[in-house]
Scaffold this motif. Structure first.
Motif, short mmCIF file in Angstrom:
data_model
loop_
_atom_site.label_atom_id
_atom_site.label_comp_id
_atom_site.label_asym_id
_atom_site.label_seq_id
_atom_site.Cartn_x
_atom_site.Cartn_y
_atom_site.Cartn_z
N UNK A 228 32.97 -8.00 51.52
CA UNK A 228 33.59 -9.31 51.67
C UNK A 228 34.32 -9.67 50.38
N UNK A 229 35.56 -10.14 50.52
CA UNK A 229 36.36 -10.54 49.36
C UNK A 229 36.90 -11.94 49.59
N UNK A 230 36.77 -12.79 48.60
CA UNK A 230 37.36 -14.13 48.63
C UNK A 230 38.77 -14.01 48.07
N UNK A 231 39.77 -14.12 48.93
CA UNK A 231 41.15 -13.89 48.50
C UNK A 231 41.70 -15.00 47.63
N UNK A 232 40.96 -16.10 47.49
CA UNK A 232 41.34 -17.11 46.50
C UNK A 232 41.08 -16.60 45.08
N UNK A 233 40.26 -15.55 44.98
CA UNK A 233 39.85 -15.05 43.67
C UNK A 233 40.19 -13.58 43.44
N UNK A 234 40.41 -12.83 44.53
CA UNK A 234 40.60 -11.39 44.41
C UNK A 234 41.47 -10.90 45.56
N UNK A 235 42.33 -9.94 45.30
CA UNK A 235 43.24 -9.42 46.31
C UNK A 235 42.47 -8.79 47.48
N UNK A 236 42.98 -8.97 48.68
CA UNK A 236 42.31 -8.48 49.89
C UNK A 236 42.16 -6.96 49.91
N UNK A 237 42.98 -6.25 49.14
CA UNK A 237 42.92 -4.79 49.13
C UNK A 237 41.60 -4.26 48.59
N UNK A 238 40.81 -5.12 47.92
CA UNK A 238 39.53 -4.68 47.38
C UNK A 238 38.46 -4.57 48.47
N UNK A 239 38.68 -5.19 49.62
CA UNK A 239 37.69 -5.12 50.71
C UNK A 239 37.54 -3.66 51.17
N UNK A 240 36.31 -3.20 51.20
CA UNK A 240 36.02 -1.84 51.62
C UNK A 240 35.99 -0.83 50.51
N UNK A 241 36.42 -1.22 49.31
CA UNK A 241 36.46 -0.26 48.21
C UNK A 241 35.07 0.07 47.68
N UNK A 242 34.96 1.24 47.09
CA UNK A 242 33.73 1.67 46.45
C UNK A 242 33.53 0.89 45.15
N UNK A 243 32.28 0.48 44.91
CA UNK A 243 31.94 -0.20 43.67
C UNK A 243 31.69 0.87 42.61
N UNK A 244 32.71 1.14 41.82
CA UNK A 244 32.61 2.22 40.83
C UNK A 244 33.43 1.85 39.59
N UNK A 245 33.51 2.77 38.66
CA UNK A 245 34.24 2.50 37.41
C UNK A 245 35.71 2.21 37.67
N UNK A 246 36.29 2.88 38.65
CA UNK A 246 37.71 2.64 38.96
C UNK A 246 37.92 1.22 39.45
N UNK A 247 37.00 0.74 40.27
CA UNK A 247 37.10 -0.64 40.74
C UNK A 247 36.96 -1.62 39.59
N UNK A 248 35.98 -1.39 38.71
CA UNK A 248 35.80 -2.29 37.57
C UNK A 248 37.06 -2.36 36.71
N UNK A 249 37.71 -1.22 36.53
CA UNK A 249 38.93 -1.17 35.72
C UNK A 249 40.07 -1.95 36.37
N UNK A 250 40.05 -2.06 37.70
CA UNK A 250 41.12 -2.74 38.42
C UNK A 250 40.88 -4.24 38.59
#
Length: 214
Positions: A130-152
């Motif tokens: 779940x992503x709150x698009x008021x705070x984060x882009x919708x493209x993050x929904x479904x992504x793996x929680x990893x170092x690449x995500x943290x960097x983005x």
């Protein structure tokens, strides 16, 4: 982390479910996945069904019933994963006052960037559900929680999603007796929230509403 502390014995997992959709009330994760998750960590699941829609008064009444049941069965406390939101902690402490249950906050005030990297480094695997698009882009929904995500993540977004920027589902880690196999199904938009539907890979992929509405 709580299971590493000798003064506590963790004996169950408490989760609220939207009883109409049969999903976690906020994260919209399917109930069968949560049941598999609990089995994988070897703990019984305490499910608290919530009506939809659910007022705060109804929520508090149902949680009070769950607390009374816990006390009757000999439980001493409830642990929460809150990190730094003082108002949320104060609310939980108020709700447990005079119930006979202690409010426990095992990761309180741990630096969230370091905590996120510690979990990833320890082998915890999760996907954003779940992503709150008021705070984060919708493209993050479904992504793996990893170092690449943290960097983005934008600088203003907490690495653990503590302000509600995102919610996640853990499917593997050192606490599991076996990793779960999950895949991403339909992505659904509800108001400003985007939900990525996680499905156990052996389950039939079906399209259904995340909140019980067709």
């Amino acid at each position: 982390m709580l299971r590493r502390r000798a003064e506590y014995e963790v004996v169950g997992l408490l989760t609220t479910f939207n009883e109409e959709a049969d999903r976690v009330a906020m994260h919209a994760v399917r109930r069968d996945l949560v049941e598999r998750q609990a089995a994988a960590v070897g703990l019984p699941l305490w499910a608290v069904p919530l009506p939809w829609p659910c007022s705060n008064e109804q929520y508090e009444s149902l949680m009070a019933q769950a607390c009374a049941k816990a006390v009757a069965e000999g439980f001493d406390g409830v642990a929460f994963g809150d990190l730094f939101l003082e108002d949320v902690r104060a609310y939980r402490e108020r709700q447990l006052k005079d119930t006979g249950l202690q409010a426990i906050f095992p990761v309180w005030e741990m630096p969230t960037a370091a905590l996120a990297r510690e979990m990833i480094g320890a082998g915890v695997r999760a996907k954003l559900t779940c992503v709150d698009t008021d705070k984060l882009n919708k493209s993050f929904a479904g992504r793996e929680f990893n170092e690449a995500l943290l960097a983005d993540l934008p600088n203003e977004v907490d690495p653990c999603g503590e302000r509600g920027e995102f919610h996640s589902f853990v499917y593997a880690g050192p606490m599991f007796n076996a990793a779960m196999s999950v895949t991403i199904g339909e992505t659904v938009v509800r108001d400003q929230f985007v939900f990525a539907d996680l499905i156990a890979e052996e389950a039939e992929l079906t399209v259904e509403s995340l909140h019980g509405n067709s």
